[in-house]
Design an enzyme around this catalytic site. Structure first.
Site, short mmCIF file in Angstrom:
data_model
loop_
_atom_site.label_atom_id
_atom_site.label_comp_id
_atom_site.label_asym_id
_atom_site.label_seq_id
_atom_site.Cartn_x
_atom_site.Cartn_y
_atom_site.Cartn_z
N ASP A 66 -22.22 -9.52 -29.88
CA ASP A 66 -21.32 -9.44 -28.73
C ASP A 66 -19.96 -10.17 -29.16
O ASP A 66 -18.97 -9.54 -29.60
CB ASP A 66 -21.95 -10.37 -27.45
CG ASP A 66 -20.90 -10.54 -26.33
OD1 ASP A 66 -19.84 -9.87 -26.48
OD2 ASP A 66 -21.19 -11.48 -25.44
N GLN B 197 -27.61 -19.41 -23.34
CA GLN B 197 -26.79 -18.88 -21.90
C GLN B 197 -27.48 -18.05 -20.86
O GLN B 197 -27.37 -18.02 -19.82
CB GLN B 197 -25.56 -18.20 -22.69
CG GLN B 197 -24.55 -17.71 -21.46
CD GLN B 197 -23.17 -16.98 -21.98
OE1 GLN B 197 -22.17 -17.67 -22.46
NE2 GLN B 197 -23.35 -15.62 -22.23
N GLU B 198 -28.45 -16.93 -21.81
CA GLU B 198 -28.96 -15.95 -20.83
C GLU B 198 -30.52 -15.67 -21.12
O GLU B 198 -30.62 -15.61 -22.55
CB GLU B 198 -28.17 -14.60 -20.78
CG GLU B 198 -26.72 -14.86 -20.45
CD GLU B 198 -25.65 -13.63 -20.58
OE1 GLU B 198 -26.25 -12.41 -20.91
OE2 GLU B 198 -24.58 -13.74 -20.76
N SER C 206 -17.74 -17.18 -21.56
CA SER C 206 -17.75 -17.32 -23.32
C SER C 206 -17.42 -16.40 -24.11
O SER C 206 -18.04 -15.48 -24.47
CB SER C 206 -19.45 -17.51 -23.38
OG SER C 206 -20.10 -16.28 -22.74
N GLU D 19 -29.27 -11.41 -28.51
CA GLU D 19 -27.60 -11.23 -28.75
C GLU D 19 -26.97 -12.58 -29.04
O GLU D 19 -27.46 -13.62 -28.63
CB GLU D 19 -27.37 -10.57 -27.27
CG GLU D 19 -25.93 -10.50 -26.96
CD GLU D 19 -25.35 -10.39 -25.56
OE1 GLU D 19 -26.18 -9.94 -24.99
OE2 GLU D 19 -24.24 -10.76 -25.16
N ASP E 143 -29.57 -14.02 -24.55
CA ASP E 143 -28.27 -14.23 -25.24
C ASP E 143 -28.15 -15.73 -25.26
O ASP E 143 -27.43 -16.16 -24.37
CB ASP E 143 -27.37 -13.38 -24.18
CG ASP E 143 -25.83 -13.60 -24.81
OD1 ASP E 143 -25.68 -14.24 -26.10
OD2 ASP E 143 -24.95 -13.13 -24.08
N LYS F 9 -26.58 -4.75 -18.87
CA LYS F 9 -26.72 -5.89 -18.22
C LYS F 9 -25.71 -6.31 -17.46
O LYS F 9 -24.63 -6.02 -17.55
CB LYS F 9 -27.00 -7.06 -19.14
CG LYS F 9 -25.67 -7.61 -20.05
CD LYS F 9 -25.99 -8.79 -20.81
CE LYS F 9 -24.71 -9.38 -21.51
NZ LYS F 9 -25.17 -10.66 -22.13
N LYS G 171 -18.01 -4.14 -23.85
CA LYS G 171 -17.28 -4.45 -22.73
C LYS G 171 -16.03 -4.19 -22.81
O LYS G 171 -15.25 -4.42 -23.66
CB LYS G 171 -17.33 -6.17 -22.77
CG LYS G 171 -18.72 -6.99 -22.60
CD LYS G 171 -18.52 -8.42 -22.95
CE LYS G 171 -19.63 -9.21 -22.57
NZ LYS G 171 -19.62 -10.66 -23.40
N HIS H 95 -21.43 -6.19 -17.94
CA HIS H 95 -20.52 -6.91 -17.01
C HIS H 95 -19.90 -8.01 -17.85
O HIS H 95 -20.14 -8.40 -19.11
CB HIS H 95 -21.22 -7.50 -15.94
CG HIS H 95 -22.19 -8.49 -16.12
ND1 HIS H 95 -22.64 -9.27 -15.10
CD2 HIS H 95 -22.88 -9.00 -17.32
CE1 HIS H 95 -23.45 -10.26 -15.86
NE2 HIS H 95 -23.81 -9.79 -17.00
N ARG H 96 -19.17 -9.06 -16.90
CA ARG H 96 -18.61 -10.33 -17.62
C ARG H 96 -19.31 -11.31 -16.50
O ARG H 96 -19.56 -10.76 -15.40
CB ARG H 96 -17.17 -10.36 -17.69
CG ARG H 96 -16.51 -9.56 -18.53
CD ARG H 96 -16.95 -9.57 -19.95
NE ARG H 96 -16.94 -10.72 -20.69
CZ ARG H 96 -16.10 -10.97 -21.62
NH1 ARG H 96 -15.32 -9.91 -22.12
NH2 ARG H 96 -16.15 -11.93 -22.30
N SER H 97 -18.97 -12.46 -16.93
CA SER H 97 -19.68 -13.52 -16.04
C SER H 97 -18.74 -13.73 -14.80
O SER H 97 -18.97 -14.08 -13.73
CB SER H 97 -19.78 -14.87 -16.71
OG SER H 97 -18.55 -15.29 -17.32
N GLU I 187 -23.97 -16.01 -13.12
CA GLU I 187 -24.60 -14.55 -13.06
C GLU I 187 -25.66 -14.37 -12.26
O GLU I 187 -26.51 -13.16 -12.17
CB GLU I 187 -24.76 -13.98 -14.53
CG GLU I 187 -23.67 -14.28 -15.41
CD GLU I 187 -23.65 -13.34 -16.75
OE1 GLU I 187 -24.71 -13.11 -17.20
OE2 GLU I 187 -22.56 -13.25 -17.37
N HIS J 151 -22.40 -20.63 -18.28
CA HIS J 151 -22.44 -20.34 -17.09
C HIS J 151 -23.13 -21.36 -16.19
O HIS J 151 -23.42 -20.64 -14.96
CB HIS J 151 -23.22 -18.91 -17.12
CG HIS J 151 -22.41 -17.81 -18.07
ND1 HIS J 151 -23.17 -16.68 -18.38
CD2 HIS J 151 -21.28 -17.79 -18.56
CE1 HIS J 151 -22.23 -16.01 -19.02
NE2 HIS J 151 -21.06 -16.62 -19.31
#
Ligand code: PGA
Ligand code: ZN
Length: 424
Positions: free
Chosen positions: A315, A166-167, A43, A288, A246, A391, A340, A368-370, A208, A158
């Site tokens: 983000d 998403q999170e 994303s 986020e 997020d 995260k 990031k 991190h990234r996915s 993730e 994800h």
């Protein structure tokens, strides 16, 4: 101290989603060698530095990175090998100039990130210090262990469920130490799996490492999290285990400007209302990307309305870009930034973005990234810069726990390092 690089080498490896990425190795004449793995998002923000992908449909559905690998082994190697650099920052400057584009699309941000990460590793190795200590020295920051944020329910881009947000992250704000925070994350994760199974949900994982149940209302997931936190013996809330979201709202904004959440179409203000109701009811402490990256008027209103109650983090809207963050700060957008390295392309520019946040009293979370590798650079980055939050996905899956485990090793070797959210 100077950096004399003898060899630069990249290979195409796989990331955690079976997608090609780069591993870059730098070697000095005396045989010192450092390595970096390059992460990749799903994303992504539209203004991120550009990953170079081959587009050759006969390999990896066009996702190969042999072009970027070739740039490292040819053009970048020629510019670095056999040359002397004053510092890793000097290497970064050389990379930026060599690429010559604003978005790093010529050589590829993925090529540049790999070389940059390896160069900072190399400088630390040559200085004989730990990477986080070296980063603290370079950035002029006070090292600090961060509060980990464990992404335990995955939706959006994800996972294949219908969850638009998403999170859903566990934030053990009340834990007395990093090790206890990790323990809380893992214990709640286990209770969440048990609860999901007991309620007849699938316990398969998203990208993730979080669970990806077939639930579409974010409030239903939040209730599950509160119950799992309680089941594990912790207090839901800032004194125990809080929750961070997020939504990654750019991903569920429709062409007509409305946000689609669990089958409903919401305006920016209606979505902010929904967040307000969520904050009233659940121990959510951070949101986020609550709105889309191009909804700047909405972001101003969201910050005004909710910024005193929760962390409002950018983000996709900020993409770790010093110029965009500076502009957003002047417009009073958000009060926090996600960081990031591969969104901007080099460590030097990342440190610049972090400094701008510090100076504006914006909090920061290193991320991190996915799509990930076993590379744990971000653990050292967050400790060295004293950012206070990280995260790295669930407390499960090797590429996710590599970062948490590195933090545990740092704290075990340096028990006097402070552990807390950053002061601002
Ligand atoms: P990404 O997701 O790595 O797929 O961009 C992470 C995030 O949105 O924070
Ligand atoms: Zn995000």
């Amino acid at each position: 101290m100077t950096l004399q690089i003898a060899q630069v080498n990249a290979v195409e490896i796989l990331d955690s989603r079976a997608c090609p990425t780069l591993a870059v190795t730098l070697t000095t004449n005396d045989g010192t060698r450092t390595r970096a793995g390059v992460p990749s998002g799903a994303s992504t923000g539209s203004r991120e530095a550009v990953e170079l992908r081959d587009g050759d449909q006969s390999r990896y559905r066009g996702q190969g990175v042999l072009g970027a690998v070739g740039h490292v082994n040819d053009e970048i190697a020629q510019a670095l090998a056999g040359h002397t650099f004053a510092s890793a920052a000097d290497v970064d400057r050389t990379l930026i100039e060599l690429d010559g584009t604003d978005t790093k699309h010529r050589l590829g941000a993925n090529a540049l990130v790999g070389v940059s990460l390896a160069a900072w590793h190399l400088e630390a190795a040559l200085a004989g210090t730990e990477l986080w200590q070296h980063l603290a020295h370079s950035a002029g920051t006070e090292p600090r262990l961060p509060v980990p944020h464990f992404n335990v329910v995955n939706g959006g881009a994800h996972a294949t469920n219908d969850l638009d947000f998403q999170e859903f992250m566990l934030a053990p704000l009340g834990a007395p130490s990093l090790a206890e925070a990790v323990r809380a994350g893992a214990e709640v994760y286990a209770q969440l799996r048990a609860r999901l199974a007991a309620e007849g949900h699938a316990t398969g994982l998203g990208d993730e490492g979080g669970f990806a149940p077939a639930i579409d209302r974010p409030e239903d997931v939040l209730q599950l999290l509160v119950d799992a936190i309680t089941d594990a013996g912790y207090t839901p809330g800032r004194d125990g285990v809080a929750i961070a979201l997020d939504p990654a709202a750019s991903e569920f904004r429709q062409p007509d400007g409305l946000y689609r959440v669990a089958g409903q179409a919401l305006s920016s203000d209606q979505l902010i209302d929904r967040y307000e109701a969520i904050i009233d009811r659940f121990p959510v402490w951070s949101i986020e990307d609550g709105l889309a990256e191009d909804d700047w008027p909405g972001w101003v209103r969201m910050t005004e309305r909710l910024g005193d109650r929760v962390q409002i983090m950018g983000d996709d809207i900020f993409v770790t870009n010093p110029a965009i963050i500076t502009e957003a700060i002047s417009k009073k957008i958000a009060n926090s930034a996600l960081i990031k390295v591969n969104q901007i392309g080099t460590v030097t520019e990342t440190l610049d973005a972090m400094r701008i946040c510090r100076e504006a009293d914006y909090t920061q979370m290193v991320s991190h990234r996915s799509g990930e590798t076993d590379d744990a650079f971000i653990a050292d980055l967050v400790v060295g810069t004293g950012s206070g939050q990280i995260k790295s996905g669930a407390p499960a899956r090797g590429e996710r726990v590599a970062k948490y485990n590195r933090l545990i090793e740092i704290t075990a070797a340096h028990p006097s390092l402070p552990y807390s959210l950053a002061a601002s």
